[in-house]
Design an enzyme around this catalytic site. Structure first.
Site, PDB file in Angstrom:
ATOM      1  N   SER A 102       1.204  -1.409  -0.157  1.00  0.00           N
ATOM      2  CA  SER A 102      -0.363  -0.018  -0.274  1.00  0.00           C
ATOM      3  C   SER A 102       0.962   1.314   0.317  1.00  0.00           C
ATOM      4  O   SER A 102       1.262   1.601   1.167  1.00  0.00           O
ATOM      5  CB  SER A 102      -0.771   0.197   1.096  1.00  0.00           C
ATOM      6  OG  SER A 102      -1.447   1.277   1.603  1.00  0.00           O
TER       7      SER A 102
ATOM      8  N   LEU B 123     -13.744   6.474   1.461  1.00  0.00           N
ATOM      9  CA  LEU B 123     -14.112   7.208   0.671  1.00  0.00           C
ATOM     10  C   LEU B 123     -15.038   7.069   0.116  1.00  0.00           C
ATOM     11  O   LEU B 123     -16.929   7.326  -0.070  1.00  0.00           O
ATOM     12  CB  LEU B 123     -13.632   8.531   0.440  1.00  0.00           C
ATOM     13  CG  LEU B 123     -13.786   9.387  -0.484  1.00  0.00           C
ATOM     14  CD1 LEU B 123     -14.907  10.317   0.316  1.00  0.00           C
ATOM     15  CD2 LEU B 123     -13.230  10.213  -0.794  1.00  0.00           C
TER      16      LEU B 123
ATOM     17  N   ASP C  71      -5.108  11.260   8.885  1.00  0.00           N
ATOM     18  CA  ASP C  71      -5.004  11.625   7.308  1.00  0.00           C
ATOM     19  C   ASP C  71      -3.659  12.156   6.744  1.00  0.00           C
ATOM     20  O   ASP C  71      -3.065  13.145   7.465  1.00  0.00           O
ATOM     21  CB  ASP C  71      -5.885  12.571   6.694  1.00  0.00           C
ATOM     22  CG  ASP C  71      -7.713  11.367   6.638  1.00  0.00           C
ATOM     23  OD1 ASP C  71      -7.076  10.042   6.950  1.00  0.00           O
ATOM     24  OD2 ASP C  71      -8.440  12.062   6.902  1.00  0.00           O
TER      25      ASP C  71
ATOM     26  N   TYR D 272      -1.570  -1.120  11.144  1.00  0.00           N
ATOM     27  CA  TYR D 272      -2.027  -1.560   9.890  1.00  0.00           C
ATOM     28  C   TYR D 272      -0.752  -1.569   8.564  1.00  0.00           C
ATOM     29  O   TYR D 272      -0.534  -2.296   8.294  1.00  0.00           O
ATOM     30  CB  TYR D 272      -3.017  -1.070   9.337  1.00  0.00           C
ATOM     31  CG  TYR D 272      -3.214  -1.228   8.188  1.00  0.00           C
ATOM     32  CD1 TYR D 272      -3.524  -2.588   7.485  1.00  0.00           C
ATOM     33  CD2 TYR D 272      -2.666   0.422   7.075  1.00  0.00           C
ATOM     34  CE1 TYR D 272      -3.917  -2.018   5.962  1.00  0.00           C
ATOM     35  CE2 TYR D 272      -3.318  -0.075   5.252  1.00  0.00           C
ATOM     36  CZ  TYR D 272      -3.848  -1.115   5.105  1.00  0.00           C
ATOM     37  OH  TYR D 272      -3.731  -1.059   3.693  1.00  0.00           O
TER      38      TYR D 272
ATOM     39  N   LYS E  68       1.858  -3.917   6.155  1.00  0.00           N
ATOM     40  CA  LYS E  68       2.321  -3.277   5.031  1.00  0.00           C
ATOM     41  C   LYS E  68       4.211  -3.028   5.137  1.00  0.00           C
ATOM     42  O   LYS E  68       4.544  -4.370   4.304  1.00  0.00           O
ATOM     43  CB  LYS E  68       2.127  -1.936   4.512  1.00  0.00           C
ATOM     44  CG  LYS E  68       0.352  -2.938   4.494  1.00  0.00           C
ATOM     45  CD  LYS E  68       0.168  -4.011   3.438  1.00  0.00           C
ATOM     46  CE  LYS E  68      -1.780  -3.587   2.818  1.00  0.00           C
ATOM     47  NZ  LYS E  68      -2.101  -5.592   2.964  1.00  0.00           N
TER      48      LYS E  68
END
Ligand code: UD1
Length: 342
Positions: A126, A202, A300, A151, A155
């Site tokens: 990701s 989203l 974010d 998370y 990755k």
């Protein structure tokens, strides 16, 4: 002879689309999934699109014996590993759940691949590994940032597991694809994203608001240092993304890799703000969305988009579907769900 690709997590959003593209490119596919985050909708949709049933093994990749058995039962030429938890917020609240599941499943896979004579391994990574980059677009050389969530950590760790195994074991070759923001659905509207509960991402939140499942979309933050104040992302169509997997698998199976471990960004190279995405959705689907501006969402990143040049040149892959097509497909999928009572 046809080559066989094992798709772990093959009943999920990305796995189901990748399965369809693999079949259309002439591969055999074995799907393995523990169904912890999906129902049979994805598998059934794939069956309808390709017109037949595929081998489906309900199993957990944390079960090392089951993974070993899979490699004994099938001659696997490549494996694509999707089976993992993916909710950022939940991973902060339950880090052990994420570390145990995401790391153990991949270690079991690598272990079985190695003990069965090796394999080509594609890991689904990701853009989260770049954290908040100093500048965009990011290339594969852009340094990874310390992860802000368990998370994201999983990755990064899984990328490192793969890199180290490739270095140590010549029978393992690996590619990590770093996805930007996968959205949309198959043009048939038979497969798509089916989040459980309230969507974190989203586009499912937008489509669920448009259909009336959610009252109002909150746009998280409109005071960011971006042209319209909302965050910038690289939204990549799910079918385009799926096709990148076929290119990467072929590259491994056909012996075209330049190095035994390779990384590719899978994005469009085009930044889009949350506001632009919302208005594009309204325009292409001819509807008004109920939305409001809300506080920034903790964690974010402000802006990130891909430099996909390496994937364009080396994989011979390029994002093709327009954002309008993609957003129309997301809406068609939501309507299909409503029609089928889901
Ligand atoms: C998120 C994860 C990322 C993960 C990816 C998987 C975070 C911080 N990042 O990426 O690690 O790989 O999902 O798909 O969670 N937005 C709203 N309202 C909403 C939902 C989202 O305004 O209801 C905004 C977000 O603030 C963001 C953009 O939409 O600016 C995209 O959000 P999302 O779809 O959750 O993806 P990412 O946060 O980019």
């Amino acid at each position: 002879m046809k080559k066989t690709v094992l798709v772990s997590g093959g009943a999920g959003f990305i796995g189901s689309h990748v399965t369809v593209e693999l079949i259309s490119a002439g591969y055999d596919v074995v799907i393995a999934d523990n169904m912890s985050n999906c129902d049979m909708t994805g598998y059934e949709g794939v069956s309808k699109i390709i017109g037949r049933e595929l081998p489906f093994i309900r199993m957990d990749f944390c079960d090392s014996q089951a993974v070993d058995k899979l490699f004994s039962d099938y001659r696997i030429d490549a494996v694509i590993h999707f089976a993992a938890f993916k909710a950022v917020g939940e991973s902060v609240a339950e880090p052990l759940k994420y570390y145990k599941n995401n790391l153990m499943s991949f270690l079991n896979l690598l272990d079985a691949a190695h003990s069965h004579g090796g394999c080509n391994v594609l890991f689904s990574s990701s853009a989260t590994v770049y954290g908040e980059p100093d500048q965009s677009p990011v290339t594969e050389q852009t340094p990874r940032q310390p992860s802000t969530s368990p998370y994201g950590n999983t990755k990064q760790m899984c990328e490192d597991f793969l890199r180290d195994c490739v270095k140590a074991y010549p029978d393992i070759k690996g590619i990590a694809l770093r996805y930007f923001n996968p959205i949309g659905a198959h043009p048939s509207a038979l497969i798509g994203e089916l989040p459980r509960g309230v969507p974190n991402n989203l586009v499912p939140f937008i489509t669920q608001t448009a259909i009336g499942k959610r009252e109002c979309l909150s746009i998280f933050g409109n005071d960011y240092p971006t042209p319209d104040g909302t965050c910038l992302r690289d939204y990549i169509d799910i079918v385009d993304l799926a096709k990148a997997h076929v290119c990467a698998v072929s590259r491994m199976i056909d012996g075209k890799m330049k190095e035994n471990y390779e990384i590719f960004n899978i994005g469009t190279g085009r930044p889009l703000s949350v506001y632009e995405l919302v208005t594009a959705f309204e325009k292409v689907n001819g509807l008004k969305l109920n939305y409001k501006y809300a506080d920034r969402r903790p964690g974010d990143v402000v802006a990130i988009w891909a430099d996909p040049t390496l994937a364009n040149e080396e994989l011979g892959w390029k994002a093709e579907r327009s954002i309008e097509e993609t957003l129309a497909s997301a809406w068609a999928w939501e309507k299909h769900l409503a029609e089928t009572g889901k």
